[in-house]
Design a protein around this motif. Structure first.
Motif, PDB file in Angstrom:
ATOM      1  N   PRO A 200       0.818  -1.222   0.000  1.00  0.00           N
ATOM      2  CA  PRO A 200       0.000   0.000   0.000  1.00  0.00           C
ATOM      3  C   PRO A 200       0.846   1.265   0.000  1.00  0.00           C
ATOM      4  CG  PRO A 200       0.024  -1.029   2.171  1.00  0.00           C
ATOM      5  CD  PRO A 200       0.655  -2.010   1.231  1.00  0.00           C
ATOM      6  N   LYS A 201       0.395   2.250  -0.742  1.00  0.00           N
ATOM      7  CA  LYS A 201       1.016   3.562  -0.725  1.00  0.00           C
ATOM      8  C   LYS A 201       0.491   4.340   0.479  1.00  0.00           C
ATOM      9  CE  LYS A 201       1.217   3.667  -5.794  1.00  0.00           C
ATOM     10  NZ  LYS A 201       0.776   4.388  -7.011  1.00  0.00           N
ATOM     11  N   PRO A 202       1.155   5.418   0.870  1.00  0.00           N
ATOM     12  CA  PRO A 202       0.660   6.212   2.008  1.00  0.00           C
ATOM     13  C   PRO A 202      -0.773   6.685   1.850  1.00  0.00           C
ATOM     14  CG  PRO A 202       2.905   6.829   1.482  1.00  0.00           C
ATOM     15  CD  PRO A 202       2.476   5.876   0.410  1.00  0.00           C
ATOM     16  N   ILE A 203      -1.158   7.069   0.611  1.00  0.00           N
ATOM     17  CA  ILE A 203      -2.533   7.523   0.393  1.00  0.00           C
ATOM     18  C   ILE A 203      -3.510   6.366   0.523  1.00  0.00           C
ATOM     19  CG2 ILE A 203      -2.546   7.217  -2.109  1.00  0.00           C
ATOM     20  CD1 ILE A 203      -3.959  10.357  -0.829  1.00  0.00           C
ATOM     21  N   ASP A 204      -3.073   5.139   0.173  1.00  0.00           N
ATOM     22  CA  ASP A 204      -3.927   3.959   0.331  1.00  0.00           C
ATOM     23  C   ASP A 204      -4.270   3.724   1.800  1.00  0.00           C
ATOM     24  OD1 ASP A 204      -3.773   3.470  -2.412  1.00  0.00           O
ATOM     25  OD2 ASP A 204      -2.028   2.164  -2.197  1.00  0.00           O
ATOM     26  N   ILE A 205      -3.279   3.928   2.660  1.00  0.00           N
ATOM     27  CA  ILE A 205      -3.494   3.751   4.099  1.00  0.00           C
ATOM     28  C   ILE A 205      -4.532   4.737   4.602  1.00  0.00           C
ATOM     29  CG2 ILE A 205      -2.387   3.877   6.359  1.00  0.00           C
ATOM     30  CD1 ILE A 205       0.216   2.973   4.984  1.00  0.00           C
ATOM     31  N   LEU A 206      -4.489   5.969   4.100  1.00  0.00           N
ATOM     32  CA  LEU A 206      -5.471   6.971   4.500  1.00  0.00           C
ATOM     33  C   LEU A 206      -6.878   6.578   4.065  1.00  0.00           C
ATOM     34  CD1 LEU A 206      -3.773  10.447   3.920  1.00  0.00           C
ATOM     35  CD2 LEU A 206      -4.520   9.435   6.076  1.00  0.00           C
ATOM     36  N   PHE A 270      -7.387  18.694   0.909  1.00  0.00           N
ATOM     37  CA  PHE A 270      -7.479  17.330   1.407  1.00  0.00           C
ATOM     38  C   PHE A 270      -6.872  17.227   2.804  1.00  0.00           C
ATOM     39  CE2 PHE A 270      -5.780  12.971   1.758  1.00  0.00           C
ATOM     40  CZ  PHE A 270      -6.912  12.220   1.463  1.00  0.00           C
ATOM     41  N   ILE A 271      -5.720  17.858   3.007  1.00  0.00           N
ATOM     42  CA  ILE A 271      -5.059  17.834   4.317  1.00  0.00           C
ATOM     43  C   ILE A 271      -5.931  18.524   5.370  1.00  0.00           C
ATOM     44  CG2 ILE A 271      -3.079  18.706   5.619  1.00  0.00           C
ATOM     45  CD1 ILE A 271      -1.421  18.312   3.016  1.00  0.00           C
ATOM     46  N   VAL A 272      -6.538  19.656   5.010  1.00  0.00           N
ATOM     47  CA  VAL A 272      -7.428  20.362   5.947  1.00  0.00           C
ATOM     48  C   VAL A 272      -8.607  19.473   6.334  1.00  0.00           C
ATOM     49  CG1 VAL A 272      -8.991  22.325   6.209  1.00  0.00           C
ATOM     50  CG2 VAL A 272      -6.760  22.647   5.120  1.00  0.00           C
ATOM     51  N   ALA A 273      -9.238  18.827   5.336  1.00  0.00           N
ATOM     52  CA  ALA A 273     -10.397  17.976   5.616  1.00  0.00           C
ATOM     53  C   ALA A 273     -10.008  16.775   6.475  1.00  0.00           C
ATOM     54  CB  ALA A 273     -11.028  17.500   4.304  1.00  0.00           C
ATOM     55  N   GLU A 274      -8.857  16.166   6.192  1.00  0.00           N
ATOM     56  CA  GLU A 274      -8.402  15.042   7.004  1.00  0.00           C
ATOM     57  C   GLU A 274      -8.145  15.494   8.448  1.00  0.00           C
ATOM     58  OE1 GLU A 274      -8.288  11.965   6.641  1.00  0.00           O
ATOM     59  OE2 GLU A 274      -7.999  11.389   4.558  1.00  0.00           O
ATOM     60  N   THR A 275      -7.560  16.677   8.609  1.00  0.00           N
ATOM     61  CA  THR A 275      -7.293  17.201   9.955  1.00  0.00           C
ATOM     62  C   THR A 275      -8.590  17.384  10.737  1.00  0.00           C
ATOM     63  OG1 THR A 275      -5.308  18.350   9.151  1.00  0.00           O
ATOM     64  CG2 THR A 275      -6.245  19.097  11.245  1.00  0.00           C
ATOM     65  N   LEU A 276      -9.628  17.859  10.069  1.00  0.00           N
ATOM     66  CA  LEU A 276     -10.902  18.076  10.748  1.00  0.00           C
ATOM     67  C   LEU A 276     -11.611  16.757  11.053  1.00  0.00           C
ATOM     68  CD1 LEU A 276     -11.884  21.286   8.827  1.00  0.00           C
ATOM     69  CD2 LEU A 276     -11.669  21.098  11.304  1.00  0.00           C
ATOM     70  N   THR A 277     -11.411  15.726  10.228  1.00  0.00           N
ATOM     71  CA  THR A 277     -11.966  14.415  10.598  1.00  0.00           C
ATOM     72  C   THR A 277     -11.250  13.869  11.831  1.00  0.00           C
ATOM     73  OG1 THR A 277     -10.489  13.177   9.100  1.00  0.00           O
ATOM     74  CG2 THR A 277     -12.617  13.877   8.211  1.00  0.00           C
ATOM     75  N   ILE A 278      -9.965  14.140  11.945  1.00  0.00           N
ATOM     76  CA  ILE A 278      -9.219  13.736  13.148  1.00  0.00           C
ATOM     77  C   ILE A 278      -9.815  14.425  14.371  1.00  0.00           C
ATOM     78  CG2 ILE A 278      -6.980  13.860  14.319  1.00  0.00           C
ATOM     79  CD1 ILE A 278      -5.713  13.738  11.465  1.00  0.00           C
ATOM     80  N   ALA A 360      -8.267   8.277  15.617  1.00  0.00           N
ATOM     81  CA  ALA A 360      -7.776   9.652  15.463  1.00  0.00           C
ATOM     82  C   ALA A 360      -6.258   9.676  15.378  1.00  0.00           C
ATOM     83  CB  ALA A 360      -8.262  10.514  16.633  1.00  0.00           C
ATOM     84  N   LEU A 361      -5.590   8.931  16.259  1.00  0.00           N
ATOM     85  CA  LEU A 361      -4.136   8.869  16.233  1.00  0.00           C
ATOM     86  C   LEU A 361      -3.622   8.212  14.955  1.00  0.00           C
ATOM     87  CD1 LEU A 361      -3.412   7.855  19.944  1.00  0.00           C
ATOM     88  CD2 LEU A 361      -3.005  10.089  18.875  1.00  0.00           C
ATOM     89  N   ALA A 362      -4.314   7.152  14.519  1.00  0.00           N
ATOM     90  CA  ALA A 362      -3.885   6.440  13.312  1.00  0.00           C
ATOM     91  C   ALA A 362      -4.012   7.328  12.080  1.00  0.00           C
ATOM     92  CB  ALA A 362      -4.702   5.162  13.134  1.00  0.00           C
ATOM     93  N   VAL A 363      -5.137   8.052  11.967  1.00  0.00           N
ATOM     94  CA  VAL A 363      -5.321   8.941  10.820  1.00  0.00           C
ATOM     95  C   VAL A 363      -4.300  10.078  10.861  1.00  0.00           C
ATOM     96  CG1 VAL A 363      -6.915  10.517   9.654  1.00  0.00           C
ATOM     97  CG2 VAL A 363      -7.767   8.359  10.607  1.00  0.00           C
ATOM     98  N   ALA A 364      -4.032  10.617  12.054  1.00  0.00           N
ATOM     99  CA  ALA A 364      -3.013  11.670  12.187  1.00  0.00           C
ATOM    100  C   ALA A 364      -1.653  11.161  11.715  1.00  0.00           C
ATOM    101  CB  ALA A 364      -2.937  12.151  13.628  1.00  0.00           C
ATOM    102  N   GLY A 365      -1.308   9.949  12.133  1.00  0.00           N
ATOM    103  CA  GLY A 365      -0.049   9.359  11.675  1.00  0.00           C
ATOM    104  C   GLY A 365      -0.033   9.136  10.179  1.00  0.00           C
ATOM    105  N   GLY A 366      -1.166   8.696   9.630  1.00  0.00           N
ATOM    106  CA  GLY A 366      -1.258   8.466   8.190  1.00  0.00           C
ATOM    107  C   GLY A 366      -1.106   9.742   7.388  1.00  0.00           C
TER     108      GLY A 366
END
Length: 376
Positions: A200-206, A270-278, A360-366
């Motif tokens: 998996p690529k990093p984006i796949d993990i996300l 995308f980064i902003v939206a991911e941060t807000l889901t965290i 939340a921690l896993a998504v932040a790390g991803g």
């Protein structure tokens, strides 16, 4: 101008097919757990049925992408329209695991075709991808919302099985819409690698974590969290309302954030939206359940258009988008399939809040790992 008009016609048409095709599937999630006996199922079988279609898609996306290239998007939409109508009607006939499982497998393949078809039309021209995907997502949410709002009332009038015969009627209109889709032009493209869950690529993990967290931990635990503070009946109603909000959130946030991504760059938004889901996951983990759920669901809807926009903006005009989009959907569905099964098992040992915090921690790390690879 004529090309743009044809492009939007294909986007609206294919998204309308998806909207109507989703009628039966959306309502099944609402009715099957409560009326398992009427469908000849036990509760363990309900879990199998509601996850079977996702597992099918995970391993079918590669083949679907190759077949789509071979026969064309329009022809695949026609096949999918027939499949959606058949699977919805089968739910009405369903008595016992064999028939329902057949319908779920058929629906899994149908949905896989339609999700790639709608995305293929939306990204055919690489400019304005976010807005195109977002508008398509908004149209696709209309069917599930209507099914959830009207299906519950119909169930009390004619029973849970018969509702699916009613839903199969508007679903059959998808065949006419598919036949009216414009025939796509052929063009030389660089073929992408087949869809794979290996390396998996990093984006796949996300994408995996997004499916695992929202469709797994959140969907399974929200009612249980609410039930600690209010009655079970009110908790079920509140949980159902929040789950239904996923569709409203996607209908509103996907086109809005798709437009913003086209204007300011998909990766940044995308980064902003991911941060807000965290933040949403973390808020729920520390007790701000309703606030966290609303934030999570709004920006989960935003990611519905931002994900495809990030993928397509990273490709050259000569590269085929179907393969990378199939990979994205495979990883998202893999997470959404694993999420309910793993979460249900872990709840016997680990509280929902702890699991939400872990996500939340896993998504932040991803997100951090993905940003690091971009800069490397």
């Amino acid at each position: 101008m004529a090309g743009a008009s044809k492009d939007w016609r294909a986007i609206i048409g294919s998204s309308s097919i998806m909207s109507l095709a989703l009628l039966g599937d959306a309502f099944l999630y609402a009715v099957l757990p409560a009326y398992a006996a009427e469908f000849g199922l036990t509760l363990p079988w309900v879990g199998v049925m509601l996850s079977a279609n996702r597992f099918i898609r995970v391993f079918a996306y590669g083949a679907i992408a190759r077949l789509t290239r071979a026969v064309g998007v329009r022809n695949m939409c026609i096949v999918a329209a027939v499949g959606a109508t058949s699977s919805t009607a089968l739910y009405g006939f369903g008595q016992g695991p064999a028939i329902i499982l057949t319908a779920r497998i058929l629906w899994g393949l149908t949905y896989g075709i339609l999700v790639l078809a709608t995305l293929s039309y939306a990204v055919e021209y690489r400019t304005g991808v976010g807005a195109r995907v977002g508008v398509g997502q908004a149209i696709q949410r209309i069917g599930p919302i209507l099914a959830l709002l009207g299906g519950a009332w119909l169930t009390g009038v004619i029973g849970p099985n018969s509702v699916f015969f009613i839903l199969a009627i508007p679903t059959s209109l998808t065949i006419l819409i598919a036949l009216s889709l414009p025939k796509e032009k052929t063009r030389a493209v660089k073929r992408s690698r087949p869809t794979s869950l290996m390396r998996p690529k990093p984006i796949d993990i996300l994408f995996f974590l997004q499916g695992y967290g929202v469709d797994g931990v959140f969907a399974i635990s929200i009612t249980l969290i609410l039930a600690r503070e209010i009655s079970l009946q009110d908790a079920v109603m509140g949980g159902s309302a929040l789950l239904a909000m996923r569709h409203f959130g996607e209908a509103i946030a996907a086109p809005l954030f798709g437009w913003i991504a086209d204007r300011f760059g998909a990766r940044r938004v995308f980064i902003v939206a991911e941060t807000l889901t965290i933040i949403g996951f973390a808020a729920m983990a520390v007790g701000f359940t309703i606030f966290g759920a609303i934030v999570l669901l709004i920006f989960r809807g935003a990611l519905a258009s931002l994900g495809p926009a990030v993928i397509t903006q990273s490709l050259s005009l000569a590269e085929d988008a179907i393969g990378p989009l199939a990979r994205m959907q495979a990883w998202r569905d893999f997470g959404a399939a694993c999420g309910p099964l793993i979460t249900g098992f872990l709840l016997a040992f680990i509280s929902a809040e702890v699991q939400l915090g872990a996500v939340a921690l896993a998504v932040a790390g991803g997100v951090g790992y993905w940003i690091f690879t971009l800069k490397a």
